[in-house]
Design an enzyme around this catalytic site. Sequence first.
Site, short mmCIF file in Angstrom:
data_model
loop_
_atom_site.label_atom_id
_atom_site.label_comp_id
_atom_site.label_asym_id
_atom_site.label_seq_id
_atom_site.Cartn_x
_atom_site.Cartn_y
_atom_site.Cartn_z
N GLY A 78 0.85 -1.19 0.00
CA GLY A 78 0.00 0.00 0.00
C GLY A 78 0.88 1.24 0.00
O GLY A 78 2.11 1.15 -0.02
N GLY A 80 0.98 5.40 1.62
CA GLY A 80 0.40 6.49 2.40
C GLY A 80 1.15 7.77 2.12
O GLY A 80 1.88 7.88 1.11
N GLY A 81 1.03 8.73 3.02
CA GLY A 81 1.67 10.02 2.83
C GLY A 81 3.19 9.95 2.85
O GLY A 81 3.87 10.79 2.24
N GLY A 83 5.07 7.27 1.81
CA GLY A 83 5.55 6.63 0.59
C GLY A 83 5.04 5.20 0.53
O GLY A 83 4.23 4.79 1.36
N PRO A 84 5.53 4.42 -0.45
CA PRO A 84 5.04 3.05 -0.60
C PRO A 84 5.57 2.10 0.47
O PRO A 84 6.62 2.34 1.05
CB PRO A 84 5.56 2.65 -1.98
CG PRO A 84 6.75 3.51 -2.21
CD PRO A 84 6.51 4.79 -1.48
N VAL A 85 4.80 1.02 0.70
CA VAL A 85 5.18 0.01 1.70
C VAL A 85 5.23 -1.35 1.00
O VAL A 85 4.32 -1.70 0.24
CB VAL A 85 4.15 -0.03 2.85
CG1 VAL A 85 4.60 -0.99 3.95
CG2 VAL A 85 3.90 1.36 3.43
N ASP A 201 -2.08 11.39 15.33
CA ASP A 201 -2.57 10.94 14.03
C ASP A 201 -3.34 9.63 14.17
O ASP A 201 -3.18 8.71 13.38
CB ASP A 201 -1.40 10.79 13.06
CG ASP A 201 -1.84 10.92 11.60
OD1 ASP A 201 -2.96 11.42 11.35
OD2 ASP A 201 -1.06 10.51 10.71
#
Length: 423
Positions: A78, A80-81, A83-85, A201
């Site tokens: 996936g 997110g803010g 970067g990629p995982v 967060d």
Amino acid sequence: MARISWRSFMLGCYGQPKKMTQQVSSFPRLALSDLSRPTGMLSPEDLSTTLVGSNLHVFTLAELKAVTQGFSPGNFLGKGGFGPVYKGFVDEKVKPGLKAQPVAVKLLDLEGAQGHKEWLAEVIFLGQLRHEHLVKLIGYCFEHEHRLLVYEFMTRGSLENHLFKRNSTALPWSTRLNIAIGAAKGLAFLHGIEKPVIYRDFKASNILLDSDYQAKLSDFGLAKYGPEGDDTHVSTSRVMGTQGYAAPEYIMTGHLTAKSDVYSFGVVLLELLTGRRSVDKNRPMREQNLVEWARPCLSGRRKLRRIMDPGLDGEYSVQGAQMAAAMAYQCLSKKPKSRPLMSAVVVTLELLLELNDAPIEPFVYVAPAVKESSGEEESMGSAVKDHHHGGFRRGVRSRKVGIHHERASPVDHHSRRINARID
Ligand SMILES: Nc1ncnc2c1ncn2[C@@H]1O[C@H](COP(=O)(O)OP(=O)(O)OP(=O)(O)O)[C@@H](O)[C@H]1O
Ligand SMILES: [Mg+2]
């Protein structure tokens, strides 16, 4: 107790690393109270020296490339803010002493909005804090401009994926409750340690689930140490967080307290109850903001039934749902002081695990809905055991275990980040 600021940490990197007096785990704990300094001064050697004792492994980019099969699309988990995982696998051959295990490797997107600051906050907080409801940081990579993070692999991914993604299996009530309790314990731990941490967060995508659906908090990029001494709050010049989850007073003033996390917890509790996203632009206008839409329905049994996730198929403890809704209501109080402590939330939610007053009759579809009597709802305190499911179903559903329900949102959302300067 000495508190080392980010500034002194940065400067300290050029001399002897500062010795600190506070021992949270087996090594001196760093503070990170000022992230405003330029970060170029820190060298990888300084960081690894300073984090000695944290048991973090320092990886090279080549090593992480190898463990993720070259960051291959097949390993992509996936984005997110940050970067990629990617999923990977590490063992002794990668680093001596490293337990053979699957990992998640998060790669800083060099074009993205986040950067070294968020990466370093993650390394410093998660590198030093260990708890069964915080995701374990195994190591990091700091090489030229590259910044990566290596975590324990959380088999079931994020709560967000389970609650909202199309074709996800609806989580049963007891699982939702356990997830809420686990996440609450994670926050209670952060708020309760000697030098409290505000997570800032808290949201469904940052709650990760292991193979047993145990919840762990990830993403400490926005975390801050709580107020010290007589201070009532931490002043932030930039409001950061995620739209729909951030506490209203924090958005208005930039004043951050542990009670801001409690508000965000209330939002996630609502998401667990309703199966709806905190903000959903695909819904009619008055239903787009979950808190505004749900708040009036949290204090009465019949109203509550109207907003409960249809994916639960009515299989939840009615009394438990009422008490969870009452808890969400308190957490979402406009006055921060009226919100409960996370430790109290944990105690209350744990009591709900004992309740098993879910409807037990075989499934019968009863055509919609008897008109609610003119607004007179039972009070929150009058919870009674209820074995009657009242026909408030939104459609015919199979009760087979593992059936895939269409989740509410037809499109793949990505939550909107808040990043606003306070003038
Ligand atoms: N330790 C992990 N194990 C398994 N999957 C993970 C792990 N960490 C992240 N992921 C997956 O990677 C994806 C991206 O996670 P990430 O935390 O980067 O972004 P996000 O939480 O969706 O957004 P944001 O940047 O707003 O936090 C998520 O779908 C999550 O399920
Ligand atoms: Mg995240």
